[in-house]
Structure formats: C-alpha cells, structure tokens
Design an enzyme around this catalytic site. Structure first.
Site, PDB file in Angstrom:
ATOM      1  N   GLN A   1      51.452  32.354  10.551  1.00 37.02           N
ATOM      2  CA  GLN A   1      50.492  31.588  11.354  1.00 37.02           C
ATOM      3  C   GLN A   1      50.684  31.807  12.861  1.00 37.02           C
ATOM      4  O   GLN A   1      49.711  31.954  13.592  1.00 37.02           O
ATOM      5  CB  GLN A   1      50.639  30.109  11.030  1.00 37.02           C
ATOM      6  CG  GLN A   1      49.346  29.356  11.135  1.00 37.02           C
ATOM      7  CD  GLN A   1      49.368  28.077  10.329  1.00 37.02           C
ATOM      8  OE1 GLN A   1      50.442  27.503  10.104  1.00 37.02           O
ATOM      9  NE2 GLN A   1      48.216  27.632   9.898  1.00 37.02           N
TER      10      GLN A   1
ATOM     11  N   TYR B   1      38.161  34.423   3.228  1.00 35.24           N
ATOM     12  CA  TYR B   1      37.070  35.071   3.970  1.00 35.24           C
ATOM     13  C   TYR B   1      35.778  35.044   3.163  1.00 35.24           C
ATOM     14  O   TYR B   1      35.801  34.899   1.938  1.00 35.24           O
ATOM     15  CB  TYR B   1      37.414  36.533   4.243  1.00 35.24           C
ATOM     16  CG  TYR B   1      38.454  36.727   5.313  1.00 35.24           C
ATOM     17  CD1 TYR B   1      38.153  36.521   6.650  1.00 35.24           C
ATOM     18  CD2 TYR B   1      39.742  37.130   4.989  1.00 35.24           C
ATOM     19  CE1 TYR B   1      39.100  36.701   7.636  1.00 35.24           C
ATOM     20  CE2 TYR B   1      40.708  37.319   5.978  1.00 35.24           C
ATOM     21  CZ  TYR B   1      40.371  37.108   7.292  1.00 35.24           C
ATOM     22  OH  TYR B   1      41.308  37.286   8.271  1.00 35.24           O
TER      23      TYR B   1
END
Ligand code: NAD
Length: 383
Positions: free
Chosen positions: A127, A229
């Site tokens: 992250q 996605y």
C-alpha cells in the site's frame, strides 16, 4: 548501492522522483543518492536541501548516471539514457509496459533490470508503494480545480441579495481513485455531484462522499476483476452506460472523466452526440487522454472547443502539482527501494518477493512479466 535522480525531461513536468526527506531515509539505509543539479527546483527543493539530506550533487546527467546502480524517475528513460547506464543497472518508474512495450527494447538489449511502478500489486503490504493511487489522487483534485477555473459559473449554492445562485452540476465518470478524489473536491467546492462507474463497489464509495450514484443495469454482469479493477465491457453493456451518461451530461456544467481498464484503450463513455447534447459553456476534463480518452472528441494534451463545450485533456494532470505529486511518489518509491537494499547497503533483488517479482518488467535480457511479454509479442507481430 548508488541511486541516481535526474531532471525529468518531459516538457512541463517539474516533479522530482526523490525528495530530500527520502534521501535521508535511503542514506540511513546505507545507500548513496546522486541528484542531478537543479532536479528538485520545480518541486521546491534546491541542491542545498539535497546536500543537507546526504545526497551528492552531480553537475549533469552523465555525471549522475556514472556508476549508478539504480535510476529512479517518473517517466521511462529515453534510449540514450538507458545507454548511459552500466550493465545490470536497475530502473524504476512509470514505464508504461502495457501501453508502450516497444520502449523497453533498449533495456532488454542492455540487460537492465526494470521495475514498473504500475505493476506493483495493490496489496496491503504494498500500500505504501501505490504510486498509481498517488498520481490519481493529485490528478482527480487538479481536474476539478481546472474545471472550476474554466467554468462560466460558480460551484456553490449562494443565497445573495440578488437572489439564489444554484450550485454547479458536476458529473464524474469512473469512480476509482481519481474519480473519488474529484467527487470529494467538487463537493468541497459546493457542487452538486453525480457519478457513474461499472463496478458496484464504487457505488457505496460514491454515496459515502455524499454524491448521487448512477446505477446502470448490466444484466447481472460482474464488471470487477479479482484485482478490484474494471473488466473490459461488451459493446452492449458499454452502450447502456453511454445512454445513461448522455442523459445526465445534458444538465451538467462539468464532466470529469477518469474511466480506465488496465492494459486496454480507455472506454468511450461519451460520443459526439453526447458532447453536442451538453450546454454551451460546459466543460469536460478527460483524465483518460493518455490511453485514448473517454470521449470521441478528446485530443490528449489539448483543449477542443466544440460548439462552446470545452473538452480539456491535460497531458499529465498530476505533474501540475509538482510538490505533492513528488512527495507522494518519492515516499512510494522509497518504500519499494528499501526492498532492494540489503543490511550493508548493497543492491539485492529477490524475485521471489511478492512485490519485487510481479513489478519486474525486464531482467537479464528477458521480459520478466508474462502479460508484458504477450503485449510486446503482439505489438511486434503487428508492426
Ligand atoms: P482505473 O484507473 O483503472 O480506472 C478508473 C475507474 O474507471 C475505475 O473505478 C473503473 O471501474 C472505472 N471504469 C472502467 N471502465 C469503465 C466504464 N466502461 N464505465 C465507467 N467506469 C469505468 O482504476 P483505479 O482508480 O486505479 O482503481 C480501481 C480499483 O482499485 C478501485 O476499486 C480501487 O478502490 C482499487 N484500489 C485498491 C487499492 C488497494 O490497496 N487494494 C489501492 C488502490 C486502488
């Protein structure tokens, strides 16, 4: 291990890949950092700030690259820069391996190890290295600021002695990282915001920002892949979205488009008729210009005036905020670099690492990523 930072050569890009704060971190990890003179000026850092942080200042590009083990940059280096790097050197940046795979040829020929920050997996462990999200955050914000500047009306609802001024209507297409930042920014400016995305999960996030979500019936199709996605949609599903968008775009003062499908051309969400249906003076900011744009009218890096509707596709919206974009990118890339430095400050590449391996594009003269190899092979077959 010597890490080099150069002046970005793309016109109008004043970002710098490492800021002094990161130099301090890297030198503490026993790496050496060499910065080309003046590289940080556009982002507000002079050579002295780098020196104080422990960097060496090189007079020019050649001096910065001499003996460099790693080059960190925003853009993919030009062939002549690749040529100046020593054998087995490492390059880290937005290398666009799925969009411009042929640009990797010099790296393959010179057996360089290249890492594309776009391929860093979006896992919890990675992250802090998510450079895509960093640039999308800056771009989403800037898109709204450009729109507010160019719009012919104010954004907030105002009660004045001259009567009520209604809020601007902003429509955001694609509610990923950039879209959500655009929604939040437009809301802060007081606009009335609607948003559209094909991923159901985006709907919850849009609503939590206080915007209205335009839900399209995709006939039960799950438009999200396992990586979070969007998938490429069928022409029918795309058309349903386009009809809904055209209806709402008619009333919008501003449309911000951000829709992308990784490794594919951006989906067309507004055709000529949808643009023509907008009010004169309306503004479209298309952030998907680099992959073809979300409208049929978009020209990447240009402003098109179509019967009074302006379609603006900034070449690189994040680069228009060099201070914050550099800070975020520098922190992302430093978190990644730390994975490549051993205890003695030497370069070590562990291809079994679940971040290092998947983000590697070329190594020892071979394409290390299966998807990139596929795209490169098909590009070369067609050329
Ligand atoms: P992106 O830049 O690839 O796409 C932008 C948005 O366009 C996405 O929301 C996508 O769904 C949308 N889109 C694609 N085709 C469309 C179409 N035909 N019509 C309308 N919208 C369309 O995506 P992104 O912003 O980089 O992120 C996408 C996802 O990844 C999001 O779910 C985001 O929350 C997630 N993400 C996860 C992490 C993590 O740490 N796990 C980090 C960042 C992002």
């Amino acid at each position: 291990m010597r890490i080099a930072v150069l002046n970005e050569t793309q016109p109008d890009d004043r970002r710098v890949a490492l800021i002094p704060e990161s130099v301090k971190k890297l030198t503490a990890a026993k790496a050496a950092v060499v910065v080309q003179a003046g590289a940080g000026l556009g982002a507000g850092f002079d050579d002295e700030a780098y020196r104080k942080a422990g960097a060496e200042i090189a007079a020019d590009r050649a001096a910065a690259l001499r003996d460099a083990d790693v080059l960190v940059s925003f853009h993919a280096p030009a062939a002549e820069t690749y040529a100046q790097l020593k054998a087995a050197a490492v390059v880290i940046g937005f290398l666009r391996p799925l969009d411009e795979p042929q640009a990797l040829r010099p790296a393959l020929e010179r057996k360089l190890t290249t890492f594309a920050v776009e391929l860093i997996p979006r896992t919890t462990r990675a992250q802090s290295m998510d450079a895509l999200s960093s640039m999308a955050t800056a771009a989403g914000y800037k898109a709204v600021i450009i729109a507010a500047d160019r719009a012919i009306n104010m954004f907030p609802l105002l009660m004045t002695a001259a009567g009520t001024i209604p809020p601007a209507k902003v429509l955001v297409l694609g509610a990923g990282v950039a879209g959500l930042q655009a929604i939040a920014t437009a809301k802060r400016l007081g606009a009335q915001v609607e948003a559209y995305d094909v991923r159901k999960a985006a709907g919850e996030q849009v609503k939590s920002l206080g915007a209205n979500f335009l839900d399209v019936d995709l006939g039960g199709l799950d438009a999200e892949d396992k990586g979070g996605y969007a998938k490429e949609l069928s022409p029918e599903a795309l058309q349903r979205g386009r009809e809904l968008i055209a209806k709402h775009a008619k009333n919008a003062n501003v449309v911000i488009t951000t829709a992308q499908v990784p490794g594919r051309k951006a989906p067309i969400l507004m055709d000529d008729a949808a643009v023509d249906g907008m009010k004169p003076g309306a503004i479209i900011i298309d952030l998907a210009g680099a992959t073809g744009g979300n409208t049929t009218v978009t020209k990447h890096g240009e402003e098109v005036d179509r019967n009074g509707v302006k379609i603006i596709a900034p070449k690189n919206a994040a680069a228009l905020l060099p201070v914050d974009a550099s800070q975020m990118y520098s922190r992302n890339v430093t978190a990644f670099l730390v994975l490549l430095i051993d205890k003695e400050g030497n370069l070590k590449i562990d291809m079994n690492d679940d971040i290092v391996g998947p983000s590697c594009v070329t190594r020892d003269g071979n394409v290390a990523n299966a998807r990139v190899a596929e795209v490169l092979a098909s590009t070369e077959k067609n050329s």
